[in-house]
Write a protein that holds these residues in place. Structure first.
Motif, mmCIF file in Angstrom:
data_model
loop_
_atom_site.group_PDB
_atom_site.id
_atom_site.type_symbol
_atom_site.label_atom_id
_atom_site.label_comp_id
_atom_site.label_asym_id
_atom_site.label_seq_id
_atom_site.Cartn_x
_atom_site.Cartn_y
_atom_site.Cartn_z
ATOM 1 N N PRO A 127 -42.850 -12.945 27.173
ATOM 2 C CA PRO A 127 -41.663 -12.915 27.169
ATOM 3 C C PRO A 127 -40.904 -12.792 28.756
ATOM 4 O O PRO A 127 -41.417 -12.428 29.573
ATOM 5 C CB PRO A 127 -41.152 -11.482 26.534
ATOM 6 C CG PRO A 127 -42.321 -10.801 26.872
ATOM 7 C CD PRO A 127 -43.452 -11.725 26.988
ATOM 8 N N VAL A 128 -39.758 -13.089 28.796
ATOM 9 C CA VAL A 128 -38.809 -12.692 29.717
ATOM 10 C C VAL A 128 -38.283 -11.486 29.566
ATOM 11 O O VAL A 128 -37.874 -11.132 28.327
ATOM 12 C CB VAL A 128 -37.740 -13.779 30.119
ATOM 13 C CG1 VAL A 128 -36.770 -14.118 29.388
ATOM 14 C CG2 VAL A 128 -36.953 -13.294 31.451
ATOM 15 N N CYS A 129 -38.395 -10.398 30.521
ATOM 16 C CA CYS A 129 -37.789 -9.094 30.124
ATOM 17 C C CYS A 129 -36.784 -8.736 31.161
ATOM 18 O O CYS A 129 -36.737 -9.027 32.037
ATOM 19 C CB CYS A 129 -39.045 -7.988 30.424
ATOM 20 S SG CYS A 129 -38.638 -6.532 30.102
ATOM 21 N N VAL A 130 -35.692 -8.175 30.376
ATOM 22 C CA VAL A 130 -34.345 -7.910 31.051
ATOM 23 C C VAL A 130 -34.075 -6.665 30.976
ATOM 24 O O VAL A 130 -34.260 -5.598 29.889
ATOM 25 C CB VAL A 130 -33.236 -8.775 30.453
ATOM 26 C CG1 VAL A 130 -31.620 -8.518 31.446
ATOM 27 C CG2 VAL A 130 -33.641 -10.075 30.459
ATOM 28 N N ALA A 131 -33.562 -5.935 31.799
ATOM 29 C CA ALA A 131 -33.193 -4.543 32.021
ATOM 30 C C ALA A 131 -31.672 -4.377 32.560
ATOM 31 O O ALA A 131 -31.375 -4.968 33.395
ATOM 32 C CB ALA A 131 -34.224 -3.569 32.569
ATOM 33 N N ALA A 132 -30.741 -3.320 31.934
ATOM 34 C CA ALA A 132 -29.613 -2.857 32.430
ATOM 35 C C ALA A 132 -29.660 -1.663 32.657
ATOM 36 O O ALA A 132 -30.552 -0.869 31.819
ATOM 37 C CB ALA A 132 -28.610 -3.285 31.378
ATOM 38 N N CYS A 133 -29.266 -0.932 33.655
ATOM 39 C CA CYS A 133 -29.464 0.305 34.052
ATOM 40 C C CYS A 133 -28.077 0.935 34.716
ATOM 41 O O CYS A 133 -27.424 0.399 35.286
ATOM 42 C CB CYS A 133 -30.457 0.459 34.904
ATOM 43 S SG CYS A 133 -30.555 2.189 35.505
ATOM 44 N N ILE A 134 -27.770 2.007 34.163
ATOM 45 C CA ILE A 134 -26.557 3.089 34.737
ATOM 46 C C ILE A 134 -27.065 3.999 35.385
ATOM 47 O O ILE A 134 -27.721 4.995 34.568
ATOM 48 C CB ILE A 134 -25.471 3.216 33.864
ATOM 49 C CG1 ILE A 134 -24.678 2.080 33.215
ATOM 50 C CG2 ILE A 134 -24.369 4.150 34.470
ATOM 51 C CD1 ILE A 134 -24.012 2.595 32.059
ATOM 52 N N LEU A 135 -27.225 4.200 36.590
ATOM 53 C CA LEU A 135 -27.891 5.580 37.391
ATOM 54 C C LEU A 135 -26.953 6.562 37.767
ATOM 55 O O LEU A 135 -25.718 6.307 37.435
ATOM 56 C CB LEU A 135 -28.173 5.132 38.881
ATOM 57 C CG LEU A 135 -29.374 4.157 38.956
ATOM 58 C CD1 LEU A 135 -29.559 3.718 40.388
ATOM 59 C CD2 LEU A 135 -30.677 4.600 38.188
ATOM 60 N N ASP A 136 -27.346 7.622 37.491
ATOM 61 C CA ASP A 136 -26.560 8.892 37.678
ATOM 62 C C ASP A 136 -26.536 9.264 39.126
ATOM 63 O O ASP A 136 -27.468 9.513 39.848
ATOM 64 C CB ASP A 136 -27.258 10.068 37.127
ATOM 65 C CG ASP A 136 -26.417 11.376 37.001
ATOM 66 O OD1 ASP A 136 -25.278 11.468 37.887
ATOM 67 O OD2 ASP A 136 -26.844 12.276 36.238
ATOM 68 N N PRO A 137 -25.289 9.205 39.905
ATOM 69 C CA PRO A 137 -25.189 9.274 41.432
ATOM 70 C C PRO A 137 -25.677 10.761 41.562
ATOM 71 O O PRO A 137 -25.805 11.214 42.807
ATOM 72 C CB PRO A 137 -23.813 9.165 41.665
ATOM 73 C CG PRO A 137 -22.935 9.295 40.434
ATOM 74 C CD PRO A 137 -24.039 8.957 39.333
ATOM 75 N N GLU A 138 -25.643 11.751 40.712
ATOM 76 C CA GLU A 138 -25.836 13.133 40.858
ATOM 77 C C GLU A 138 -27.599 13.434 40.828
ATOM 78 O O GLU A 138 -27.731 14.654 41.067
ATOM 79 C CB GLU A 138 -25.165 14.159 39.896
ATOM 80 C CG GLU A 138 -23.641 13.953 40.015
ATOM 81 C CD GLU A 138 -23.192 14.173 41.321
ATOM 82 O OE1 GLU A 138 -23.441 15.272 42.084
ATOM 83 O OE2 GLU A 138 -22.172 13.554 41.680
ATOM 84 N N ALA A 139 -28.167 12.403 40.348
ATOM 85 C CA ALA A 139 -29.644 12.781 40.149
ATOM 86 C C ALA A 139 -30.306 11.424 40.495
ATOM 87 O O ALA A 139 -30.793 10.455 39.975
ATOM 88 C CB ALA A 139 -30.036 12.840 38.705
ATOM 89 N N PRO A 140 -30.389 11.169 42.046
ATOM 90 C CA PRO A 140 -30.676 9.911 42.604
ATOM 91 C C PRO A 140 -32.237 9.705 42.463
ATOM 92 O O PRO A 140 -32.875 11.001 42.375
ATOM 93 C CB PRO A 140 -30.156 9.922 43.950
ATOM 94 C CG PRO A 140 -30.060 11.586 44.445
ATOM 95 C CD PRO A 140 -29.714 12.106 43.046
ATOM 96 N N VAL A 141 -32.635 8.711 42.311
ATOM 97 C CA VAL A 141 -34.236 8.263 42.117
ATOM 98 C C VAL A 141 -34.580 7.802 43.692
ATOM 99 O O VAL A 141 -34.290 6.579 43.890
ATOM 100 C CB VAL A 141 -34.549 7.454 41.218
ATOM 101 C CG1 VAL A 141 -36.171 6.953 41.208
ATOM 102 C CG2 VAL A 141 -34.102 7.958 39.769
#
Length: 214
Positions: free
Chosen positions: A41-55
């Motif tokens: 497959p082609v894999c797609v991801a959407a993400c909303i990061l939390d600015p108060e919990a950076p990675v």
């Protein structure tokens, strides 16, 4: 020129996101993995990061080692405000073509988020048709925005894990080694063992490769 550290790169990506957030509030990053392989497959991801919990350490997934991607994947899943991962199979890719299949997957990923973003940043130079919220394309977005970079990691790791599981079912194709891409070895194995349902037949036809009698 002095090479930037991982921390400096991550800080720059988060700074870009901070500027976007100041204008739009909550926003999502979207990216894909696996547009080029002959199978899977082609894999797609959407993400909303939390600015108060950076990675820390987020970057374009292609610039990270497998070990780093795996570690970041777990942190993103744990800390993100919302994320969605979508797999679009070879049947859809063959029917709609890879671009339309990818765009459709991006739309599904965004619309499947538990939080509705005010804006969607899409890696690349185009946006999916039919989105119900504003969107902007960002060329090389996975190396520009932390949110798109996080989505690229989610997509890449998810697809790689999928291909490793497929490798267990079909070890003769050595999918764990090439992840489905068109390497010389992979073409030789296709010629030897034939085509399975997880192959993108349109890709093989387009490249003029179709094993006789397989």
């Amino acid at each position: 020129m002095k090479r930037r550290t991982d921390e400096e790169i991550s800080a720059a990506l988060y700074a870009y996101d901070a500027d976007i957030r100041a204008q739009y509030g909550c926003f999502a990053g979207v990216d894909e993995a696996g547009r080029g392989p002959l199978c899977g497959p082609v894999c797609v991801a959407a993400c909303i990061l939390d600015p108060e919990a950076p990675v820390y350490g987020i970057n374009d997934s292609k610039k990270l080692s497998e070990k780093k991607r795996e570690a970041l994947f777990d942190q993103i899943v744990e800390k993100a405000l919302a994320y969605r991962i979508v797999f679009v199979g070879p049947d859809i890719i063959d029917r709609d073509n890879i671009l339309n299949a990818t765009m459709g997957g991006m739309r599904q990923a965004v619309e499947g988020l538990d939080i509705v973003p005010n804006l969607v940043l899409v890696d690349g130079n185009r946006i999916p048709d039919g989105l119900t919220m504003p969107a902007q394309p960002v060329v090389k977005g996975d190396a520009t925005s932390a949110s798109i970079g996080a989505a690229s990691i989610l997509a890449k790791v998810s697809r790689d894990r999928y291909m490793l599981e497929l490798d267990k079912q079909y070890p003769q194709y050595q999918l764990a080694k090439h992840k489905g891409y068109g390497t010389k070895l992979h073409y030789e194995l296709i010629a030897q063992y034939g085509i399975q349902p997880f192959y993108r037949r349109s890709f093989l036809k387009k490249q003029g490769y179709w094993p006789e009698g397989k």
